[in-house]
Design a protein around this motif. Structure first.
Motif, PDB file in Angstrom:
ATOM      1  N   THR A 121      41.553  22.161   5.281  1.00  0.00           N
ATOM      2  CA  THR A 121      42.427  23.275   4.928  1.00  0.00           C
ATOM      3  C   THR A 121      41.677  24.359   4.173  1.00  0.00           C
ATOM      4  N   LEU A 122      40.715  23.945   3.355  1.00  0.00           N
ATOM      5  CA  LEU A 122      39.942  24.962   2.628  1.00  0.00           C
ATOM      6  C   LEU A 122      39.141  25.812   3.601  1.00  0.00           C
ATOM      7  N   ALA A 180      39.959  26.430   6.681  1.00  0.00           N
ATOM      8  CA  ALA A 180      40.903  27.332   7.353  1.00  0.00           C
ATOM      9  C   ALA A 180      41.254  28.497   6.446  1.00  0.00           C
ATOM     10  N   PHE A 181      41.410  28.215   5.147  1.00  0.00           N
ATOM     11  CA  PHE A 181      41.742  29.260   4.178  1.00  0.00           C
ATOM     12  C   PHE A 181      40.629  30.301   4.117  1.00  0.00           C
ATOM     13  N   GLY A 183      38.112  30.705  14.464  1.00  0.00           N
ATOM     14  CA  GLY A 183      38.883  29.968  13.482  1.00  0.00           C
ATOM     15  C   GLY A 183      39.624  30.837  12.503  1.00  0.00           C
ATOM     16  N   GLY A 184      39.527  32.163  12.641  1.00  0.00           N
ATOM     17  CA  GLY A 184      40.250  33.055  11.735  1.00  0.00           C
ATOM     18  C   GLY A 184      41.675  33.282  12.210  1.00  0.00           C
ATOM     19  N   ILE A 185      42.300  34.279  11.622  1.00  0.00           N
ATOM     20  CA  ILE A 185      43.697  34.564  11.966  1.00  0.00           C
ATOM     21  C   ILE A 185      43.746  35.315  13.298  1.00  0.00           C
ATOM     22  N   PHE A 186      44.602  34.845  14.202  1.00  0.00           N
ATOM     23  CA  PHE A 186      44.716  35.519  15.488  1.00  0.00           C
ATOM     24  C   PHE A 186      46.075  36.184  15.658  1.00  0.00           C
ATOM     25  N   SER A 209      40.248  32.368   7.349  1.00  0.00           N
ATOM     26  CA  SER A 209      41.265  33.380   7.572  1.00  0.00           C
ATOM     27  C   SER A 209      40.862  34.713   6.966  1.00  0.00           C
ATOM     28  N   TYR A 210      39.961  34.691   5.990  1.00  0.00           N
ATOM     29  CA  TYR A 210      39.514  35.950   5.397  1.00  0.00           C
ATOM     30  C   TYR A 210      38.229  36.464   6.027  1.00  0.00           C
ATOM     31  N   VAL A 268      41.255  11.827   1.981  1.00  0.00           N
ATOM     32  CA  VAL A 268      41.954  12.939   1.338  1.00  0.00           C
ATOM     33  C   VAL A 268      41.013  14.123   1.190  1.00  0.00           C
ATOM     34  N   GLY A 325      40.393  15.830   4.464  1.00  0.00           N
ATOM     35  CA  GLY A 325      41.530  16.670   4.833  1.00  0.00           C
ATOM     36  C   GLY A 325      41.593  17.944   4.021  1.00  0.00           C
ATOM     37  N   MET A 326      41.304  17.834   2.732  1.00  0.00           N
ATOM     38  CA  MET A 326      41.329  19.016   1.865  1.00  0.00           C
ATOM     39  C   MET A 326      40.270  20.017   2.312  1.00  0.00           C
ATOM     40  N   PHE A 378      37.056   5.047  -1.515  1.00  0.00           N
ATOM     41  CA  PHE A 378      38.508   5.196  -1.594  1.00  0.00           C
ATOM     42  C   PHE A 378      38.880   6.668  -1.819  1.00  0.00           C
TER      43      PHE A 378
END
Lengths: 385, 211
Positions: free
Chosen positions: B14-15, B17-18, B29-32, B21-22, B7, B10-11, B3
């Protein structure tokens, strides 16, 4: 190390000693209070300002964006620019609004958010007021936010506001209960309501005796943190201000600085609730190597990051799901958790560890089973086919 | 699958992606994001907007002959051309007024296609934001004139093809003139020096040079 740890405490006592040279004793006492008040009055809004920036930056990074970076280096002046914008915006009051309540509500919501800073232990000997009923004070003061939110929604004379206010009241009262019950095991074990004493009770093993490392502490921490997120109306519990459903909820009719006050209260609540979670479960300022206040801020901002992380990930709950989580899962779990804490306290270590983990796991499993929605194997269409 | 595992999944997305980005490049997959005024993407050669007028070597030497075809073809009618007259009121092959209203132009490029004199082309200039509607967006001839070198710089493929075409036409014209001149000279010289002209022509006929 000791010097860095106590630097703020020593600074304050130096100032007070210097002032004691030429001021009467009662004035020194007033000055002592004034320094603490001044520090809180600065820390609160500044924290809020930079939390907005941190939130925008973190969310941006999670969405493959950069976030504000035009105002100053790394966008550090963005909060000031926002503040100027907020202050210069037009203050609009709806024609049929209750003008007095409409004006008072945003002020009313900031007061408890600032008051609860008083019992937060920012570091060793750095607690503004070590009340013997600290936790009770915190929980009772922060629960008055509901009144402000509801009066704001009522005074706006707007249906969206009222819906938002109703949701806020339902949500905050529901989550208040598991939140308070999840704190009870801590109070049972430490035998104190004082936040300072609770932090001191977690100083075992060279600063690593945090309550989150015990089974009941872990369960209580999860419960408390989820309730804290719901209490300060943050995503995924942001139903009172659900912009896709009810415009902006209780602050639909607010603009300019009044809106900023709501925003400020929300962020200060997020900060203080994270700080309280860190105090109760993550050992507050306890920790090796670093100064105590550094540990406190690291833990608090880690929890705030988790809140932002929730916001970057999770979609909003439906109202019934939100209510189900509070009443059918968190409330029984926190009640069981009180039992588990007592068991842990009185049983022998091997039995205590195994028994409490087994009890929590079993109850968690049962509650998820019982909460499972009924989904039929095959849909039957009465009028189709 | 327990159960709440969805979640956590999904978390983690995003982590990731976070963190990416650095630490990751734009293609991993970084910032474009391109920080526009400071950083720019390389301009595509086929990018076209807002016409300009081409001149050869000096701005007096513009290719436009004020034939008014582009102004007639222009769908939103943003081109205004007035022919220049000399002091004897004889029309000249150049415009006195040539203006393009950038607030009206819709960047279709029909003027470029319609122009029989290779005088008007679509530009790469997209930073035309202005606070002055009449002054900065209603462009006059002086502002519209740009050199052939600039055209070669922004659109080398098209510009070199057009240069080659024009050079060929020029050479053909010159050869025709030379041939006509030779014919005329031959006709003039024929009665007097018929024998000498038969041996060698008065003007040597060279193959046309291609530039």
């Amino acid at each position: 190390m000791e010097f860095m740890d106590q630097i703020f405490v020593n600074l304050k006592s130096t100032v007070l000693t210097l002032a004691g040279g030429f001021l009467p004793p009662w004035a020194v006492i007033l000055l002592c209070a004034a320094i603490s008040l001044g520090v809180i009055a600065v820390i609160g809004p500044v924290t809020m300002m930079y939390l907005t920036l941190i939130e925008r930056k973190v969310l941006a990074r999670m969405q493959n964006r950069i976030g504000p970076n035009r105002t100053g280096p790394w966008g550090l002046l963005q909060p000031l620019a926002d503040g100027i914008k907020m202050l210069t915006k037009e203050d609009i009051v709806p024609k049929n609004a209750d003008r007095i309540v409409h004006l008072v509500a945003p002020i009313l919501i900031v007061i408890p958010a600032l008051l609860v800073f008083a019992v937060i232990p920012f570091g060793k000997n750095m607690i503004p007021a070590d009340l013997s009923v600290g936790v009770l004070y915190f929980l009772s003061i922060s629960s008055t936010t509901t009144i402000a939110i509801f009066s704001a929604s009522w005074a706006s004379r707007n249906k969206y506001s009222l819906l938002g206010g109703m949701r806020a009241v339902a949500q905050m009262i529901s989550y208040e209960i598991p939140m308070v019950l999840s704190v009870v095991p801590i109070l049972l074990v430490t035998q104190s309501l004082s936040t300072g004493a609770i932090v001191r009770a977690q100083g075992a093993y060279g600063g690593w005796g945090w309550f989150v490392f015990t089974p009941w502490g872990f369960a209580a921490f999860i419960t408390f943190f989820l309730c804290a997120v719901a209490e300060c109306n943050r995503s995924p519990f942001d139903l009172p201000e659900a912009e896709s459903e009810i415009v902006a909820g209780f602050h639909t009719e607010y603009s300019g600085m009044k809106f900023a006050l709501f925003y400020m209260a929300e962020f200060m609540n997020a900060f203080t609730l994270s700080a309280l979670a860190a105090t109760l479960f993550l050992g507050g300022w306890q920790g090796p190597w670093l100064p105590s206040w550094a540990w406190f801020f690291i833990k608090t901002y880690a929890l705030i990051f988790i809140m932002l992380w929730f916001r970057g990930t999770l979609p909003r709950f439906r109202v019934d799901q939100m209510m189900n989580l509070a009443w059918k899962f968190l409330l029984p779990l926190s009640l069981i958790n009180i039992l588990v804490a007592g068991f842990w306290h009185f049983a022998n270590p091997p039995l205590a560890i195994g028994g409490s983990i087994a009890m929590l796991w079993a109850s968690g499993w049962i509650f998820t089973r019982l909460n499972r929605d009924y989904t039929p194997e095959k849909r039957t269409y009465l009028f189709g086919e | 699958m327990f159960f709440g595992s969805g979640v956590i999944k999904g978390m983690l997305v995003t982590l990731k992606a976070f963190a990416a980005s650095y630490f990751r490049g734009p293609d991993k997959g970084g910032i474009f994001t391109v920080q526009y005024p400071e950083q720019r993407l390389a301009e595509k050669e086929n990018f076209r907007n807002f016409p300009f007028l081409v001149y050869d070597k000096t701005p007096d030497n513009l290719r436009c002959v004020a034939c008014d075809i582009c102004a007639k073809e222009c769908p939103p009618k943003c081109i205004t051309i007035v022919r220049e007259f000399d002091k004897d009121n004889k029309p000249l092959k150049r415009p006195a007024v040539f203006s393009i209203d950038h607030t009206v132009c819709m960047n279709c490029g029909i003027c470029e296609e319609a122009c029989p004199f290779d005088a008007i082309f679509m530009d790469h200039n997209f930073e035309i934001a202005s606070t002055d509607r009449q002054g900065d967006l209603l462009l006059q001839k002086e502002a519209l004139l740009k050199s052939n070198d600039y055209f070669n710089k922004i659109r080398p493929t098209d510009a070199s093809a057009i240069d080659a075409k024009r050079a060929e036409a020029e050479a053909k014209k010159k050869a025709a003139e030379q041939a006509a001149a030779a014919k005329a000279a031959a006709a003039a010289a024929a009665p007097k020096l018929a024998a000498a002209a038969a041996d060698k022509p008065a003007v040597p006929t060279e193959p046309p040079k291609t530039v």
